[in-house]
Design a protein around this motif. Structure first.
Motif, PDB file in Angstrom:
ATOM      1  N   UNK A 186      39.529  22.651  63.615  1.00  0.00           N
ATOM      2  CA  UNK A 186      39.347  23.933  64.291  1.00  0.00           C
ATOM      3  C   UNK A 186      39.971  23.910  65.683  1.00  0.00           C
ATOM      4  N   UNK A 187      39.932  22.745  66.345  1.00  0.00           N
ATOM      5  CA  UNK A 187      40.563  22.636  67.665  1.00  0.00           C
ATOM      6  C   UNK A 187      42.055  22.913  67.564  1.00  0.00           C
ATOM      7  N   UNK A 188      42.686  22.420  66.484  1.00  0.00           N
ATOM      8  CA  UNK A 188      44.102  22.702  66.282  1.00  0.00           C
ATOM      9  C   UNK A 188      44.357  24.159  65.973  1.00  0.00           C
ATOM     10  N   UNK A 189      43.513  24.744  65.113  1.00  0.00           N
ATOM     11  CA  UNK A 189      43.658  26.154  64.737  1.00  0.00           C
ATOM     12  C   UNK A 189      43.495  27.044  65.961  1.00  0.00           C
ATOM     13  N   UNK A 190      42.491  26.766  66.768  1.00  0.00           N
ATOM     14  CA  UNK A 190      42.245  27.596  67.952  1.00  0.00           C
ATOM     15  C   UNK A 190      43.362  27.473  68.973  1.00  0.00           C
ATOM     16  N   UNK A 227      48.335  13.772  62.925  1.00  0.00           N
ATOM     17  CA  UNK A 227      47.489  13.050  61.989  1.00  0.00           C
ATOM     18  C   UNK A 227      46.517  12.173  62.757  1.00  0.00           C
ATOM     19  N   UNK A 228      45.681  11.441  62.025  1.00  0.00           N
ATOM     20  CA  UNK A 228      44.725  10.522  62.632  1.00  0.00           C
ATOM     21  C   UNK A 228      45.158   9.084  62.381  1.00  0.00           C
ATOM     22  N   UNK A 229      44.507   8.167  63.035  1.00  0.00           N
ATOM     23  CA  UNK A 229      44.694   6.755  62.720  1.00  0.00           C
ATOM     24  C   UNK A 229      44.421   6.539  61.232  1.00  0.00           C
ATOM     25  N   UNK A 230      45.407   5.988  60.523  1.00  0.00           N
ATOM     26  CA  UNK A 230      45.260   5.721  59.101  1.00  0.00           C
ATOM     27  C   UNK A 230      45.555   6.891  58.200  1.00  0.00           C
ATOM     28  N   UNK A 262      40.532  12.714  68.401  1.00  0.00           N
ATOM     29  CA  UNK A 262      39.438  13.476  68.998  1.00  0.00           C
ATOM     30  C   UNK A 262      39.880  14.923  69.137  1.00  0.00           C
ATOM     31  N   UNK A 263      38.925  15.802  69.391  1.00  0.00           N
ATOM     32  CA  UNK A 263      39.278  17.221  69.562  1.00  0.00           C
ATOM     33  C   UNK A 263      40.236  17.411  70.729  1.00  0.00           C
ATOM     34  N   UNK A 264      39.989  16.726  71.826  1.00  0.00           N
ATOM     35  CA  UNK A 264      40.858  16.870  72.991  1.00  0.00           C
ATOM     36  C   UNK A 264      42.258  16.343  72.708  1.00  0.00           C
ATOM     37  N   UNK A 280      37.913  15.824  61.277  1.00  0.00           N
ATOM     38  CA  UNK A 280      36.664  16.530  61.018  1.00  0.00           C
ATOM     39  C   UNK A 280      36.927  18.038  61.067  1.00  0.00           C
ATOM     40  N   UNK A 281      35.964  18.807  60.624  1.00  0.00           N
ATOM     41  CA  UNK A 281      36.123  20.264  60.681  1.00  0.00           C
ATOM     42  C   UNK A 281      36.332  20.732  62.116  1.00  0.00           C
ATOM     43  N   UNK A 282      35.577  20.160  63.060  1.00  0.00           N
ATOM     44  CA  UNK A 282      35.719  20.561  64.464  1.00  0.00           C
ATOM     45  C   UNK A 282      37.091  20.209  65.008  1.00  0.00           C
TER      46      UNK A 282
END
Length: 440
Positions: free
Chosen positions: A237-241, A157-160, A192-194, A232-234
């Motif tokens: 997508x980073x998780x999906x990829x 998850x993200x912050x919050x 973040x994506x990373x 975000x969508x990106x």
């Protein structure tokens, strides 16, 4: 944690798990629901050899020499049930206990609940977030009784976002500091994506079979409104990829149209919940072939007691249930069954009752297919990370020998599943009989 927990886990069980049968088991005189068909089949014989179904054929066996024969007295045989949204470590204890207790105690409580889950006829669960790896290992090793577990590991998850249970004193996050919940594997914060890629890979190192990401707010997390968006969508997508790099998929916690549509754009293959989706979103899901793993919450008896902002969110989800299932039927969305029963041992006993709720929208046969064969198809999306590669949710030659013998016809009365102590006469998982209450 494993070394601390395992010595005590077996003490929490009521009985030692059964040993593998020394010889094949032949079932006769039963009516078969195979997890695929809409009707029962009669006049069959099933031979269980080891952990799988060796033969399933019409007529009587040519010989039963060297086998154990079980006369099913005309009862209905069906596949073991599958719960696609279960939290193995969260089901039996109040949230306040989980957040404050020693994790060894939480694991011990989870091991006892695992046995009860199996005795309700659920031979497989997909764990939708939490440190269930040690529990899965103990069950697979035969140390304790419980269902097969497809673990997701920490929900990311993200912050919050939903699953961020940090105290305000934990803010601001800096450097490599992580919270107690993150250390114990309940959730993982990524902004973040990373960081998403890193947290996903950490779950796979621990043997996750699929990944759980959070797309919006949730009911039980105190400061995450349902309408907020997380990744975000990106980032999604980073998780999906990354999951695809490991040969498996991502499931996303998403209630609202916005969260679902963003997940679809990122290539997510399974949406969890979806109770607030609209017609446009449902149409998009059907067109994409995306799975909907939704829970039939129809009243406050189906959810843990909440208060304050969580109460309003829970009521919003309850109000959306009928519309979500109606849209799923209208558009032909691939739909899975799960319960998401958490924070109460009494609530956990309602797994079968939740299944019976499905008859508001489906026939009993359709509901049973959803909780068996269809759920088995979704489990198979874990591909190269599938810890149990034979077929699940169906009774056919070569499939895992997970089966229930029901006293009565669940295709006529699905409520029979809601009373497993009385109506489930045989429970077999992996070719081992965990319950046999057939007349002598």
């Amino acid at each position: 944690m494993l070394s601390l927990v395992l010595p005590g886990i077996s003490q929490a069980q009521n009985a030692t798990p059964p040993a593998a049968p020394a010889k094949p088991i032949v079932f006769t005189n039963f009516r078969l629901f195979d997890g695929k068909s809409a009707a029962l089949r009669d006049g069959l014989t099933m031979v269980v050899d080891g952990s799988s179904i060796g033969q399933l054929r019409q007529g009587q066996p040519a010989s039963t020499d060297g086998s154990t024969v079980i006369d099913c007295h005309g009862m209905v045989m069906m596949p073991g049930l599958i719960d696609m949204h279960w939290h193995s470590l969260l089901a039996a204890l109040p949230i306040s206990t989980i957040l404050q207790a020693d994790m060894a105690f939480v694991h011990l409580a989870a091991s006892a609940e695992a046995e009860r889950t199996l005795m309700r006829g659920f031979t497989t669960v997909r764990d939708a977030g939490g440190p269930a790896f040690a529990l899965q290992q103990a069950i697979d090793a035969g140390l304790i009784s419980g269902p097969r577990i497809y673990p997701s590991g920490a929900m990311i998850t993200t912050t919050g976002g939903h699953g961020d249970f940090r105290a305000l004193s934990d803010f601001p996050r800096s450097g490599g500091q992580i919270s107690v919940t993150e250390k114990e594997g309940g959730s993982a914060i990524a902004d973040s994506e990373d960081e998403v890629r890193l947290r996903v890979r950490e779950q796979f190192v621990q043997r996750a079979s699929q990944i759980k990401m959070v797309g919006c707010g949730g009911v039980s997390t105190p400061r995450s409104p349902l309408d907020m968006l997380t990744f975000t969508e990106k980032q999604l997508r980073a998780g999906v990829e990354t999951a695809a790099d490991w040969g498996t998929y991502v499931l996303v916690h998403a209630y609202t149209p916005e969260a679902i549509q963003r997940s679809l754009a990122a290539g997510v293959q399974c949406i969890e919940h979806g109770h607030l989706m609209d017609d446009k979103t449902a149409e998009m899901m059907a067109k994409n072939g995306t799975w909907l793993s939704i829970q039939p919450f129809v009243g406050e008896d189906d959810v843990a007691p909440v208060s304050g902002p969580s109460l309003a969110r829970m009521q919003e989800v309850l109000a959306g249930t009928n519309n979500a299932y109606t849209l799923a039927r209208k558009h032909g969305i691939k739909t899975a069954f799960g319960t998401d029963l958490i924070f109460s041992a009494a609530l956990a006993t309602r797994q079968g009752t939740m299944l019976a709720h499905l008859t508001r929208w489906y026939s009993a046969a359709e509901a049973l297919r959803m909780a068996t064969g269809a759920n088995g198809q979704l489990l198979a999306l874990s591909g190269l990370r599938n810890p149990y590669p034979r077929k699940l949710g169906v009774l056919e030659e070569g499939a895992y020998a997970d089966l229930l013998l029901v006293d009565g016809n669940p295709l006529d009365n699905l409520n029979l599943i809601a009373n497993p102590d009385q109506n489930l006469r045989v429970i077999m998982k992996d070719g081992k009989i965990y319950k046999n209450a057939l007349p002598v």
